[in-house]
Scaffold this active site. Structure first.
Site, PDB file in Angstrom:
ATOM      1  N   CYS A   1       0.824  -1.206   0.000  1.00  0.00           N
ATOM      2  CA  CYS A   1       0.000   0.000   0.000  1.00  0.00           C
ATOM      3  C   CYS A   1       0.859   1.258   0.000  1.00  0.00           C
ATOM      4  CB  CYS A   1      -0.967  -0.008   1.177  1.00  0.00           C
ATOM      5  SG  CYS A   1      -2.287  -1.209   0.896  1.00  0.00           S
ATOM      6  N   HIS A   2       1.787   1.347   0.949  1.00  0.00           N
ATOM      7  CA  HIS A   2       2.646   2.529   0.988  1.00  0.00           C
ATOM      8  C   HIS A   2       4.100   2.138   1.210  1.00  0.00           C
ATOM      9  CE1 HIS A   2      -1.374   3.210   2.714  1.00  0.00           C
ATOM     10  NE2 HIS A   2      -1.438   4.052   1.725  1.00  0.00           N
ATOM     11  N   GLY A   3       4.406   0.876   0.972  1.00  0.00           N
ATOM     12  CA  GLY A   3       5.791   0.442   0.968  1.00  0.00           C
ATOM     13  C   GLY A   3       6.442   0.232   2.328  1.00  0.00           C
TER      14      GLY A   3
END
Ligand code: HEM
Ligand code: FES
Lengths: 186, 408
Positions: free
Chosen positions: A150-152
């Protein structure tokens, strides 16, 4: 007492005087506010988890079938739980670093009951996605544990946060060994 | 007295007892409007129209929709396949939501360009920002209702934003969910609130209009109307101009609904929600992307959440950040350049919000985020002091009459 006042008693109509009448007014407002709050509370608190939601059963899992290097995902309280049978290499790597340098310092030992069996709530501590890395062939991130697309966020072989926006390690749920083969989560 | 204005005796009888017709009449004829408004002044009416379309289509959708995790997805599929005209109603609701945001974004940038947020219209502007916030909440909860993969994971990520709040964050998220994950209680309350909020928006719109009618519309040159020579009545002049805009709006909406109904949506939302598997690349609806880019630009959870909300909050205090007495960008040569840079910056943020959070995209998101805040917090206050503005015309009629003479 009255004669100790330097000024004569003010008339009740003087708007500046804080008299008994003002006290009654303030007290009435206060009672009204308490009453209103008491009525509003049930309307708000109904949004918190209901009794049946809180009473959700625990989950029992047979972990003996998980081969070394493999992982399974089970459901507990509507969330995925990752259970990984770690390889010796994964365990060594989890212990190889100085945990005090981590964002959320924790020893690998504190996160497992048996070193080879790692049990984690499979919910990224950033904003709640399910990290990848359970199935063979999925990206596992730079630390070979899990990777949240999703955001790493990158998690290591102990499920600890190593890189990315997540603030804390993957949560370890409460669980007990019912026998050598079976654990109960919750 | 006012009742004599109406020839219809029924209208006269009612108006004498309930003066609604006088009130409408007053808004239509007696409300003076600057005579130089351009087509950007259509977008308020268009936003109102979009809200009406959303409420009408929403209420009929609700007659066929089931708010339960086991039935929501299939009830929406049933709307699409079996309910008479269901596909049409749902596609209108979906696409009009996107059009609503397009219209409102143009409406907001119109205000930014012509300085419509400046005194005495600060509250009018702030009410507009409140409407924008309520719209975002409504659209977010609406998107959860079909219970597809994007519905579920969008709801999970957005509600989890609140877990960044220190100490009470986790309890707030549990409270929002009504459980330990996004589940049936969550879907139910989102449906209830999704039904309610458009009517709250309608209420705030009324306040927005009351505030508007206090001082009337701003206009492209940004100076106040000095008298009757600068204004015309709303009806028939602007009603007819609004009709042109409405026709264009409906035409474009029809093109989207009939030819590209899913262009602004995400295909993953046609996969039923699966709490065990996050899609490889989750993105919110396009209208949230600039804010999503700001959220992801910050490598810290709480920081990202705070900055994202700050990006909207800064709009609330805008009237006090830009102190330049000149409203319209037409007379502010430097401001105009920065306005367009901000516009490009917002488009860039929207683009970056839809890209995976890795490599060069992260770097660019950070630059764009910094620029967004620099614009409002540094550039605008500095420009208020240092910019040399061009001379303002003496009245709204003056530039018009001057060109008319030139032509003659
Ligand atoms: C501010 C106005 C509104 C906005 C921005 C809005 C937005 C949305 C959005 C984005 C969706 C998801 C569409 C999809 O992908 O399927 C949706 C669904 C839905 N909305 Fe609304 N809505 C609004 C007003 C209403 C109202 C007043 C109702 C009345 C009850 C309503 C009822 C529904 C229902 C039942 C659904 C689920 C069916 C579906 O997904 O198409 N909406 N809404
Ligand atoms: S939810 Fe996992 S990185 Fe954001």
């Amino acid at each position: 007492m009255a004669n100790t006042n330097s000024k004569p008693a003010k008339s009740a109509t003087d708007p500046r005087e804080v008299g008994r009448r003002d006290f009654i007014v303030v007290a009435t407002y206060a009672m009204g506010a308490v009453g209103a709050a008491a009525v509003v509370w049930p309307l708000i608190d109904q949004m918190n988890p209901a009794a049946d939601t809180l009473a959700l059963a625990s989950t029992e899992v047979d972990v003996s079938k998980i081969a070394e290097g493999q992982a399974i995902t089970v459901t507990w309280r509507g969330k995925p739980v990752f259970i990984r049978h770690r390889t010796a290499d994964e365990i060594t790597r989890a212990n190889a670093i100085d945990s005090s340098e981590l964002r959320d310092p924790q020893e690998d030992e504190a996160r497992v009951q048996k070193p080879e069996l790692l049990v984690l709530v499979g919910v990224c501590t950033h904003l709640g996605c399910v990290p990848l890395g359970q199935k063979t062939g999925e990206v596992k991130g730079e630390y070979d544990g899990w990777f949240c697309p999703c955001h790493g966020s990158h998690y290591d072989t102990s499920g600890r946060i190593r890189k990315g926006p997540a603030p804390t390690n993957l949560e370890v749920p409460p669980y007990t060994f019912l026998s050598d083969a079976v654990i109960r989560i919750g | 007295m006012s009742a004599e204005k109406f020839s219809n005796p029924v209208v006269r009888w009612i108006d004498h007892r309930l003066p609604v017709f006088s009130m409408l009449d007053h808004e239509k004829y007696d409300y003076p409007v600057p005579k130089n408004l351009n087509y950007f002044w259509n977008f308020g009416v268009l936003a109102g129209l979009a809200l009406v379309i959303m409420i009408v289509t929403g209420i009929v959708l609700a007659m066929n929709y089931t708010a339960h995790v086991d039935h929501a997805f299939s009830s929406v599929e049933r709307i699409m396949r079996d309910v008479n005209h269901g596909w049409l109603i749902r596609y209108i609701h979906m696409n009009a939501a996107s059009f609503f945001f397009i219209v409102v974004y143009i409406h907001i940038f119109r205000g930014l360009y012509y300085g419509s947020y400046k005194a005495p219209r600060e509250l009018l502007w702030m009410l507009g920002v409140v409407i924008f916030l309520l719209m975002m909440a409504t659209a977010f909860m609406g998107y959860v209702l079909p219970w597809g993969q994007m519905s579920f994971w969008g709801a999970t990520v957005i509600t989890n934003l609140f877990s960044a709040i220190p100490l009470v964050g986790e309890s707030i998220v549990t409270f929002l969910w009504g459980g330990f994950s996004v589940d049936n209680p969550t879907l139910n309350r989102f449906f209830s609130l999704h039904y309610l909020m458009p009517f709250v928006i309608a209420g705030v719109v009324v306040l927005h209009i009351v505030a508007l009618h206090r001082f009337g519309s701003n206009n492209p040159i940004g100076i106040d109307a000095k008298g009757p020579q600068d204004t015309i009545s709303f009806h028939p002049y602007y009603t007819i101009k609004d009709m042109v805009g409405i026709a264009m709006f409906l035409l474009l909406l029809a093109v989207a609904v009939f030819f590209f109904p899913n262009a602004m949506g995400h295909p993953d939302n046609y996969i039923p929600a699966n709490p065990m598997q996050t899609p490889a690349h989750i993105v919110p609806e396009w209208y949230f992307l600039p804010f999503y880019a700001i959220l992801r630009a910050v490598p810290d959870k709480l920081g990202g959440v705070l900055l994202m909300f700050a990006a909207i909050f800064v709009l609330f205090i805008l009237p006090w950040l830009d102190r330049s007495p000149v409203r319209s960008a037409r007379f502010r040569p430097v401001f105009r350049i920065f306005f367009w840079l901000l516009f490009i910056d917002c488009i860039a943020l929207g683009y970056l919000g839809g890209k995976p959070a890795e490599g060069v995209y992260v770097v660019l998101s950070r630059i764009a985020t910094v620029w967004y805040f620099l614009h409002f917090l540094l550039i605008l206050p500095l420009l208020s002091v240092f910019e040399t503005t061009r001379p303002l015309p003496k009245s709204i009629s003056e530039p018009v009459l001057a060109t008319a003479k030139g032509v003659a």
